[in-house]
Design a protein around this motif. Structure first.
Motif, PDB file in Angstrom:
ATOM      1  N   MET A   1      70.712 145.450 115.959  1.00  0.00           N
ATOM      2  CA  MET A   1      71.032 144.672 117.151  1.00  0.00           C
ATOM      3  C   MET A   1      71.758 145.552 118.161  1.00  0.00           C
ATOM      4  N   ARG A   2      71.768 145.097 119.406  1.00  0.00           N
ATOM      5  CA  ARG A   2      72.480 145.868 120.435  1.00  0.00           C
ATOM      6  C   ARG A   2      73.976 145.935 120.145  1.00  0.00           C
ATOM      7  N   PHE A   3      74.509 144.884 119.523  1.00  0.00           N
ATOM      8  CA  PHE A   3      75.918 144.895 119.142  1.00  0.00           C
ATOM      9  C   PHE A   3      76.214 146.073 118.217  1.00  0.00           C
ATOM     10  N   GLU A   4      75.328 146.327 117.270  1.00  0.00           N
ATOM     11  CA  GLU A   4      75.512 147.437 116.345  1.00  0.00           C
ATOM     12  C   GLU A   4      75.308 148.778 117.055  1.00  0.00           C
ATOM     13  N   ALA A   5      74.250 148.859 117.857  1.00  0.00           N
ATOM     14  CA  ALA A   5      73.936 150.106 118.549  1.00  0.00           C
ATOM     15  C   ALA A   5      75.024 150.507 119.542  1.00  0.00           C
ATOM     16  N   SER A   6      75.717 149.517 120.109  1.00  0.00           N
ATOM     17  CA  SER A   6      76.752 149.835 121.095  1.00  0.00           C
ATOM     18  C   SER A   6      77.886 150.644 120.489  1.00  0.00           C
ATOM     19  N   ALA A   7      78.038 150.593 119.174  1.00  0.00           N
ATOM     20  CA  ALA A   7      79.084 151.375 118.518  1.00  0.00           C
ATOM     21  C   ALA A   7      78.803 152.877 118.594  1.00  0.00           C
ATOM     22  N   PHE A   8      77.550 153.238 118.921  1.00  0.00           N
ATOM     23  CA  PHE A   8      77.150 154.645 118.956  1.00  0.00           C
ATOM     24  C   PHE A   8      76.896 155.145 120.371  1.00  0.00           C
ATOM     25  N   ALA A   9      77.458 154.445 121.353  1.00  0.00           N
ATOM     26  CA  ALA A   9      77.264 154.841 122.745  1.00  0.00           C
ATOM     27  C   ALA A   9      77.791 156.253 123.000  1.00  0.00           C
ATOM     28  N   SER A  10      78.941 156.591 122.425  1.00  0.00           N
ATOM     29  CA  SER A  10      79.510 157.923 122.658  1.00  0.00           C
ATOM     30  C   SER A  10      78.665 158.998 121.986  1.00  0.00           C
ATOM     31  N   LEU A  11      78.075 158.689 120.817  1.00  0.00           N
ATOM     32  CA  LEU A  11      77.201 159.642 120.149  1.00  0.00           C
ATOM     33  C   LEU A  11      75.986 159.955 121.011  1.00  0.00           C
ATOM     34  N   GLN A  12      75.395 158.925 121.592  1.00  0.00           N
ATOM     35  CA  GLN A  12      74.237 159.119 122.454  1.00  0.00           C
ATOM     36  C   GLN A  12      74.610 159.854 123.736  1.00  0.00           C
ATOM     37  N   ARG A  13      75.791 159.554 124.253  1.00  0.00           N
ATOM     38  CA  ARG A  13      76.208 160.154 125.521  1.00  0.00           C
ATOM     39  C   ARG A  13      76.629 161.612 125.349  1.00  0.00           C
ATOM     40  N   GLU A  14      77.381 161.897 124.287  1.00  0.00           N
ATOM     41  CA  GLU A  14      77.957 163.225 124.120  1.00  0.00           C
ATOM     42  C   GLU A  14      77.068 164.178 123.317  1.00  0.00           C
ATOM     43  N   VAL A  21      69.829 156.965 120.038  1.00  0.00           N
ATOM     44  CA  VAL A  21      70.186 155.674 119.452  1.00  0.00           C
ATOM     45  C   VAL A  21      69.229 154.611 119.984  1.00  0.00           C
ATOM     46  N   GLU A  22      68.573 153.898 119.086  1.00  0.00           N
ATOM     47  CA  GLU A  22      67.589 152.897 119.475  1.00  0.00           C
ATOM     48  C   GLU A  22      67.802 151.599 118.706  1.00  0.00           C
ATOM     49  N   VAL A  23      67.335 150.505 119.287  1.00  0.00           N
ATOM     50  CA  VAL A  23      67.418 149.171 118.682  1.00  0.00           C
ATOM     51  C   VAL A  23      66.011 148.727 118.305  1.00  0.00           C
ATOM     52  N   THR A  24      65.842 148.267 117.073  1.00  0.00           N
ATOM     53  CA  THR A  24      64.508 147.815 116.647  1.00  0.00           C
ATOM     54  C   THR A  24      64.396 146.304 116.550  1.00  0.00           C
ATOM     55  N   GLY A  25      65.515 145.593 116.723  1.00  0.00           N
ATOM     56  CA  GLY A  25      65.469 144.141 116.630  1.00  0.00           C
ATOM     57  C   GLY A  25      65.755 143.642 115.223  1.00  0.00           C
ATOM     58  N   ILE A  26      65.793 142.322 115.082  1.00  0.00           N
ATOM     59  CA  ILE A  26      66.177 141.687 113.825  1.00  0.00           C
ATOM     60  C   ILE A  26      64.949 141.386 112.976  1.00  0.00           C
ATOM     61  N   GLY A  27      65.043 141.676 111.687  1.00  0.00           N
ATOM     62  CA  GLY A  27      63.987 141.321 110.757  1.00  0.00           C
ATOM     63  C   GLY A  27      63.030 142.458 110.472  1.00  0.00           C
ATOM     64  N   LEU A 200      81.539 151.326 112.160  1.00  0.00           N
ATOM     65  CA  LEU A 200      80.314 151.946 112.683  1.00  0.00           C
ATOM     66  C   LEU A 200      80.653 153.043 113.691  1.00  0.00           C
ATOM     67  N   GLN A 201      81.647 152.807 114.536  1.00  0.00           N
ATOM     68  CA  GLN A 201      82.067 153.829 115.491  1.00  0.00           C
ATOM     69  C   GLN A 201      82.561 155.079 114.772  1.00  0.00           C
ATOM     70  N   ALA A 202      83.296 154.883 113.684  1.00  0.00           N
ATOM     71  CA  ALA A 202      83.792 156.025 112.908  1.00  0.00           C
ATOM     72  C   ALA A 202      82.621 156.798 112.299  1.00  0.00           C
ATOM     73  N   ILE A 203      81.599 156.090 111.850  1.00  0.00           N
ATOM     74  CA  ILE A 203      80.404 156.750 111.313  1.00  0.00           C
ATOM     75  C   ILE A 203      79.743 157.594 112.401  1.00  0.00           C
ATOM     76  N   GLY A 204      79.650 157.048 113.601  1.00  0.00           N
ATOM     77  CA  GLY A 204      79.082 157.787 114.720  1.00  0.00           C
ATOM     78  C   GLY A 204      79.841 159.064 115.012  1.00  0.00           C
ATOM     79  N   ARG A 205      81.169 159.005 114.947  1.00  0.00           N
ATOM     80  CA  ARG A 205      81.975 160.210 115.177  1.00  0.00           C
ATOM     81  C   ARG A 205      81.735 161.235 114.076  1.00  0.00           C
ATOM     82  N   GLY A 206      81.536 160.751 112.852  1.00  0.00           N
ATOM     83  CA  GLY A 206      81.244 161.665 111.761  1.00  0.00           C
ATOM     84  C   GLY A 206      79.915 162.361 111.929  1.00  0.00           C
ATOM     85  N   LEU A 207      78.894 161.634 112.364  1.00  0.00           N
ATOM     86  CA  LEU A 207      77.574 162.228 112.571  1.00  0.00           C
ATOM     87  C   LEU A 207      77.610 163.275 113.673  1.00  0.00           C
ATOM     88  N   SER A 208      78.436 163.040 114.678  1.00  0.00           N
ATOM     89  CA  SER A 208      78.505 163.947 115.810  1.00  0.00           C
ATOM     90  C   SER A 208      79.205 165.259 115.461  1.00  0.00           C
TER      91      SER A 208
END
Length: 212
Positions: A1-14, A21-27, A200-208
């Motif tokens: 969901m976009r709610f989940e993906a928004s946690a990785f905005a800094s990863l995508q930006r930086e 970072v992409e959203v595939t939808g629910i289900g 999720l944000q912490a995971i994004g920082r770890g990946l970066s």
């Protein structure tokens, strides 16, 4: 969901040169359809499916990071094996999540890796549904999209891993308006979702912070 993906905005930006970072939808159907479109378009070297999940095992508490080794397709007998994340990546995620978790109460459990997750068509909302899935598949967690993500990625020869954060525990009854017993959970869900999003944000920082 976009709610989940928004946690990785800094990863995508930086770190846009390495990550998208992409959203595939629910289900599972939406996940399967959209991930195939994205893989064809971007031809990634690695796919990491990230989001929230439910616990099937009573030992998994909220905000636990789950990295499954095996995925099952709910309703069937199909299974697949995910690609292991490099140890340096897991260690960095653990360090970032631990630092983040100290700001949250109660303290979340360590990373749980190597177990099994089952992906279902509809949300497993009740403790009874979760117990049935745990018994049938021997899984400790449940979601809707992970099997489809990895199935599509592997069909294109792209390694794929899953990293999920527990939103609801095995004993939790998720809100369902047709079931009044779940109504009290509706008031707690926004807070639980926001704290899980911080993990999720912490995971994004770890990946970066690591390269592989």
């Amino acid at each position: 969901m976009r709610f989940e993906a928004s946690a990785f905005a800094s990863l995508q930006r930086e770190d846009a040169g390495r990550w998208r970072v992409e959203v595939t939808g629910i289900g599972p159907e939406s996940a399967r359809r959209q991930s195939e479109i994205l893989i064809r378009k971007y031809r990634p070297r690695f796919v990491v499916g990230i989001g929230l999940c439910g616990a099937l095992d009573a030992t998994l508490t909220r905000r636990t990071v789950v990295i499954p080794a095996t995925l099952y397709r709910g309703g069937g007998a199909e299974s697949l094996v995910t690609r292991e994340l490099p140890e340096s990546v897991v260690s960095e995620i653990q360090a970032r999540v631990t630092a983040q978790s100290r700001l949250l109460a109660p303290y979340s459990a360590p990373i749980n890796s190597g177990g099994a997750m089952v992906s279902v068509e509809t949300v497993a909302a009740s403790p009874a549904e979760k117990q049935a899935l745990a018994t049938r598949y021997g899984a400790n967690s449940v979601d809707q999209e992970s099997y489809a993500w990895c199935e599509v990625a592997q069909s294109y020869g792209v390694p794929a891993a899953i990293v999920r954060v527990v939103l609801d525990e095995a004993r939790d009854l998720l809100p369902q308006w047709r079931n009044p017993r779940g109504w009290p959970q509706a008031a707690l869900l926004p807070y639980r979702a926001l704290t899980a999003r911080r993990v999720l944000q912490a995971i994004g920082r770890g990946l970066s912070c690591v390269r592989w």
